[in-house]
Design a protein around this motif. Structure first.
Motif, PDB file in Angstrom:
ATOM      1  N   TYR A  51      56.153  22.737  70.348  1.00  0.00           N
ATOM      2  CA  TYR A  51      54.785  23.137  70.728  1.00  0.00           C
ATOM      3  C   TYR A  51      54.819  22.792  72.226  1.00  0.00           C
ATOM      4  O   TYR A  51      55.767  22.382  72.925  1.00  0.00           O
TER       5      TYR A  51
ATOM      6  N   ASP B 136      54.216  32.585  74.445  1.00  0.00           N
ATOM      7  CA  ASP B 136      53.434  33.706  74.171  1.00  0.00           C
ATOM      8  C   ASP B 136      54.370  35.117  74.408  1.00  0.00           C
ATOM      9  O   ASP B 136      54.180  35.872  73.521  1.00  0.00           O
TER      10      ASP B 136
ATOM     11  N   GLU C 180      56.578  35.266  71.232  1.00  0.00           N
ATOM     12  CA  GLU C 180      55.746  35.645  70.101  1.00  0.00           C
ATOM     13  C   GLU C 180      55.390  36.888  70.198  1.00  0.00           C
ATOM     14  O   GLU C 180      55.212  37.600  69.059  1.00  0.00           O
TER      15      GLU C 180
ATOM     16  N   SER D 240      53.938  31.369  65.431  1.00  0.00           N
ATOM     17  CA  SER D 240      53.012  30.364  65.380  1.00  0.00           C
ATOM     18  C   SER D 240      52.079  30.152  64.287  1.00  0.00           C
ATOM     19  O   SER D 240      51.646  31.348  63.651  1.00  0.00           O
ATOM     20  N   ARG D 241      51.566  28.968  64.373  1.00  0.00           N
ATOM     21  CA  ARG D 241      50.516  28.695  63.501  1.00  0.00           C
ATOM     22  C   ARG D 241      49.571  27.887  64.114  1.00  0.00           C
ATOM     23  O   ARG D 241      50.137  26.755  64.969  1.00  0.00           O
ATOM     24  N   THR D 242      48.313  27.494  63.654  1.00  0.00           N
ATOM     25  CA  THR D 242      47.457  26.363  64.254  1.00  0.00           C
ATOM     26  C   THR D 242      47.348  25.413  63.280  1.00  0.00           C
ATOM     27  O   THR D 242      47.218  25.524  62.149  1.00  0.00           O
TER      28      THR D 242
ATOM     29  N   THR E  51      46.842  21.908  67.652  1.00  0.00           N
ATOM     30  CA  THR E  51      48.277  22.413  68.209  1.00  0.00           C
ATOM     31  C   THR E  51      48.701  23.526  67.468  1.00  0.00           C
ATOM     32  O   THR E  51      48.518  23.855  66.437  1.00  0.00           O
ATOM     33  N   ARG E  52      49.581  24.163  68.342  1.00  0.00           N
ATOM     34  CA  ARG E  52      50.023  25.457  67.793  1.00  0.00           C
ATOM     35  C   ARG E  52      51.728  25.378  67.874  1.00  0.00           C
ATOM     36  O   ARG E  52      52.334  25.599  68.859  1.00  0.00           O
TER      37      ARG E  52
ATOM     38  N   TYR F  14      55.455  26.353  67.133  1.00  0.00           N
ATOM     39  CA  TYR F  14      56.288  27.723  67.284  1.00  0.00           C
ATOM     40  C   TYR F  14      57.601  27.446  66.272  1.00  0.00           C
ATOM     41  O   TYR F  14      58.138  26.613  66.432  1.00  0.00           O
TER      42      TYR F  14
END
Length: 96
Positions: free
Chosen positions: A25, A45, A48, A55-57, A61-62, A64
């Motif tokens: 992240y 970004d 992505e 990515s996921r939340t 936190t995100r 990758y």
């Protein structure tokens, strides 16, 4: 090492970090390389949006990871593996 192919040093840093650790992240990556958080986030970004990363939340936190549907994923990973082999041993160990 491959920043000229990718367009920037931070692009290389993001991909190498995620390749070596399988996910990452923005704050973690910027802290590891002691670089600007915003530039790392912008690079994440960008990757992505282009489909290279996903990515996921998780809470706030995100993290990758490489997008398994990216059509050139195996070739990209082979390039990153080769590039990482040319990094100094201490940096390779720190990434592992």
């Amino acid at each position: 090492m491959i920043e000229s192919l990718l367009g920037s040093k931070n692009a290389e840093r993001v991909l190498i970090y995620i390749f070596a650790r399988e996910e990452g992240y923005a704050r973690e990556i910027s802290g590891f390389y002691e670089t600007d958080l915003k530039s790392i986030q912008m690079q994440l970004d960008k990757f992505e949006k282009s489909g290279v990363l996903a990515s996921r939340t998780v809470g706030r936190t995100r993290p990758y990871v490489f997008n398994p549907r990216y059509p050139f994923l195996s070739q990209l990973k082979a390039l990153l593996e080769k590039a990482l082999s040319f990094y100094p041993v201490k940096e390779q160990e720190a990434l592992a």
